[in-house]
Design a protein around this motif. Structure first.
Motif, short mmCIF file in Angstrom:
data_model
loop_
_atom_site.label_atom_id
_atom_site.label_comp_id
_atom_site.label_asym_id
_atom_site.label_seq_id
_atom_site.Cartn_x
_atom_site.Cartn_y
_atom_site.Cartn_z
N THR A 94 66.65 2.79 51.66
CA THR A 94 65.45 3.95 51.88
C THR A 94 66.12 5.48 51.48
OG1 THR A 94 64.96 2.70 53.85
CG2 THR A 94 64.02 4.83 53.41
N CYS A 95 67.50 5.73 51.83
CA CYS A 95 67.88 6.78 51.36
C CYS A 95 67.82 7.22 49.67
CB CYS A 95 69.05 7.17 51.85
SG CYS A 95 69.26 7.28 53.70
N ALA A 96 68.42 5.78 49.10
CA ALA A 96 68.42 5.72 47.78
C ALA A 96 66.82 6.07 47.10
CB ALA A 96 68.95 4.69 47.15
N GLU A 97 66.00 5.31 47.67
CA GLU A 97 64.59 5.31 47.30
C GLU A 97 63.82 6.89 47.51
OE1 GLU A 97 61.09 4.09 45.35
OE2 GLU A 97 63.03 3.46 45.20
N THR A 98 64.38 7.43 48.39
CA THR A 98 64.10 9.02 48.86
C THR A 98 64.59 9.96 47.67
OG1 THR A 98 63.81 8.50 51.16
CG2 THR A 98 64.02 11.06 50.39
N VAL A 99 65.91 9.51 47.24
CA VAL A 99 66.55 10.31 45.99
C VAL A 99 65.55 10.13 44.76
CG1 VAL A 99 68.63 10.50 44.49
CG2 VAL A 99 68.88 10.68 46.98
N ARG A 100 65.40 8.99 44.45
CA ARG A 100 64.45 8.75 43.24
C ARG A 100 63.17 9.34 43.40
NH1 ARG A 100 67.55 3.71 43.50
NH2 ARG A 100 65.75 2.68 45.04
N LEU A 101 62.50 9.29 44.41
CA LEU A 101 61.16 9.84 44.62
C LEU A 101 61.21 11.22 44.42
CD1 LEU A 101 59.72 7.45 47.44
CD2 LEU A 101 59.15 7.61 44.93
N SER A 102 62.40 11.91 45.05
CA SER A 102 62.49 13.40 45.08
C SER A 102 62.58 13.81 43.62
CB SER A 102 63.80 13.62 46.11
OG SER A 102 63.33 13.26 47.28
N ALA A 103 63.33 13.13 43.10
CA ALA A 103 63.75 13.56 41.54
C ALA A 103 62.44 13.55 40.76
CB ALA A 103 64.75 12.64 40.80
N GLU A 104 61.74 12.35 40.88
CA GLU A 104 60.47 12.23 40.19
C GLU A 104 59.38 13.44 40.56
OE1 GLU A 104 58.97 8.47 41.24
OE2 GLU A 104 60.39 7.37 40.29
N ALA A 105 59.47 13.95 41.76
CA ALA A 105 58.49 14.84 41.99
C ALA A 105 59.04 16.39 41.62
CB ALA A 105 58.73 15.28 43.83
N GLY A 106 60.28 16.55 41.23
CA GLY A 106 60.72 17.76 40.43
C GLY A 106 61.57 18.71 41.13
N LEU A 107 62.20 17.91 42.36
CA LEU A 107 63.20 18.64 43.01
C LEU A 107 64.38 18.53 42.58
CD1 LEU A 107 62.18 17.27 46.54
CD2 LEU A 107 62.12 19.67 46.09
N ALA A 108 65.31 19.88 42.71
CA ALA A 108 66.63 19.84 42.32
C ALA A 108 67.76 19.32 42.93
CB ALA A 108 66.72 21.42 42.32
N GLY A 109 67.26 18.73 44.54
CA GLY A 109 68.26 18.15 45.26
C GLY A 109 67.78 17.90 46.58
N ILE A 110 68.12 17.26 47.48
CA ILE A 110 67.68 17.19 48.73
C ILE A 110 68.80 17.32 49.69
CG2 ILE A 110 65.67 16.01 48.12
CD1 ILE A 110 67.09 13.41 49.17
N SER A 111 68.79 17.17 51.08
CA SER A 111 69.90 17.07 52.09
C SER A 111 69.35 16.04 52.84
CB SER A 111 69.91 18.32 53.00
OG SER A 111 68.77 18.74 53.67
N ILE A 112 70.17 15.19 53.11
CA ILE A 112 70.07 13.99 54.22
C ILE A 112 71.06 14.18 55.35
CG2 ILE A 112 70.35 11.47 54.55
CD1 ILE A 112 69.28 11.08 51.49
N GLU A 113 70.47 14.07 56.68
CA GLU A 113 71.41 14.36 57.71
C GLU A 113 71.57 12.97 58.41
OE1 GLU A 113 68.01 15.40 61.18
OE2 GLU A 113 68.28 16.67 59.30
#
Length: 270
Positions: A94-113
């Motif tokens: 799920t975390c991996a999918e969140t990264v892929r979706l975030s990149a597709e949305a145009g984000l430069a990065g994300i944080s995961i806690e």
């Protein structure tokens, strides 16, 4: 997307020369912060939840967070990083999918806690590291750059001590994180120990007692990035709170006369 905000965002992460990740909560606040000198914009999970009339921690869906992030991306030409809580699920995939979706949305990065939402308890250390490993693998498989921040929130939430937090960020470094983050360690001097414990850039939260410290002090500790979390949004809520108590309590309105002129706000939004 054709534009890659990742390299410019990554270049901002310089230990000892921290930039301010300006956490916004809507397009207007993002535009104002950009006009006033921000180098990068961050979402804030808490501030976003507040705009939806919800409390912090686990009350916003991934789809909502991604749509909100896209609003901030569209508002300015600055890199935008997503504050994406626990990655919106326990499973590493799920975390991996969140990264892929975030990149597709145009984000430069994300944080995961490492918080097992909706509780504030942490994931087991081994699972927490595996979640970051999966997210980092997804980030490295992208066709563009992407900055993954791994957070150890158990100190802030009162579930483990600083040595455990440091051990966790070291495991996140081995797992492939690009930046690490222990929000609100007990003492300001702890930041120096945190920065010395990793070769990665370190994020620090400017909130609570840490808001009394200057950028120069954070730089001396070796910090690379300063995020605001919901602190700036909470300042606006303080104004709403105090003005409302005055209006509805004694029928006075002088706090309303302290607002910025409309023309100045308009200029910052253009």
């Amino acid at each position: 997307m054709t534009h890659d905000p990742g390299p410019a965002f990554r270049a901002l992460h310089q230990p000892g020369n921290p930039f301010i990740l300006a956490n916004a909560w809507d397009a207007g606040s993002a535009k104002m912060l950009a006009s006033l000198g921000a180098q990068a914009i961050g979402t804030s999970s808490a501030a976003h939840a507040f705009t939806l009339g919800r409390p912090d921690m686990g009350h916003v869906t991934r789809d909502e967070a991604l749509a909100h992030a896209q609003d901030l991306i569209a508002a300015t030409n600055l890199p935008v990083s997503g504050d994406f809580e626990n990655g919106f699920g326990e499973a590493p995939d799920t975390c991996a999918e969140t990264v892929r979706l975030s990149a597709e949305a145009g984000l430069a990065g994300i944080s995961i806690e490492d918080t097992a939402l909706p509780s504030d308890a942490p994931y087991d250390a081994a699972l927490a590291a595996e979640r970051i490993r999966a997210a980092a693998s997804a980030a490295r498989s992208l066709p563009r750059d992407f900055v993954l921040v791994a957070r150890a929130d158990g100190v802030m939430n009162g579930h483990y001590d600083l040595p455990e937090a440091i051990a966790r960020i070291q495991s996140y470094e081995k797992a492939g994180a690009d930046c690490v983050y222990i929000p609100l360690p007990p003492r300001f001097d702890d930041l120096s120990a945190i920065c010395a414990a990793t070769s990665l850039p370190v994020n620090a939260l400017v909130a609570g007692p840490y808001a009394t410290r200057s950028r120069t002090e954070f730089a001396a500790a070796g910090v690379a990035r300063l995020s605001l979390g919901a602190a700036l949004a909470r300042v606006t809520h303080r104004v709403i709170h105090d003005a409302a108590l005055q209006m509805f309590g004694n029928g006075e309105f002088d706090l309303l006369g302290q607002g910025m002129p409309g023309a100045k706000v308009d200029a910052l939004l253009k």
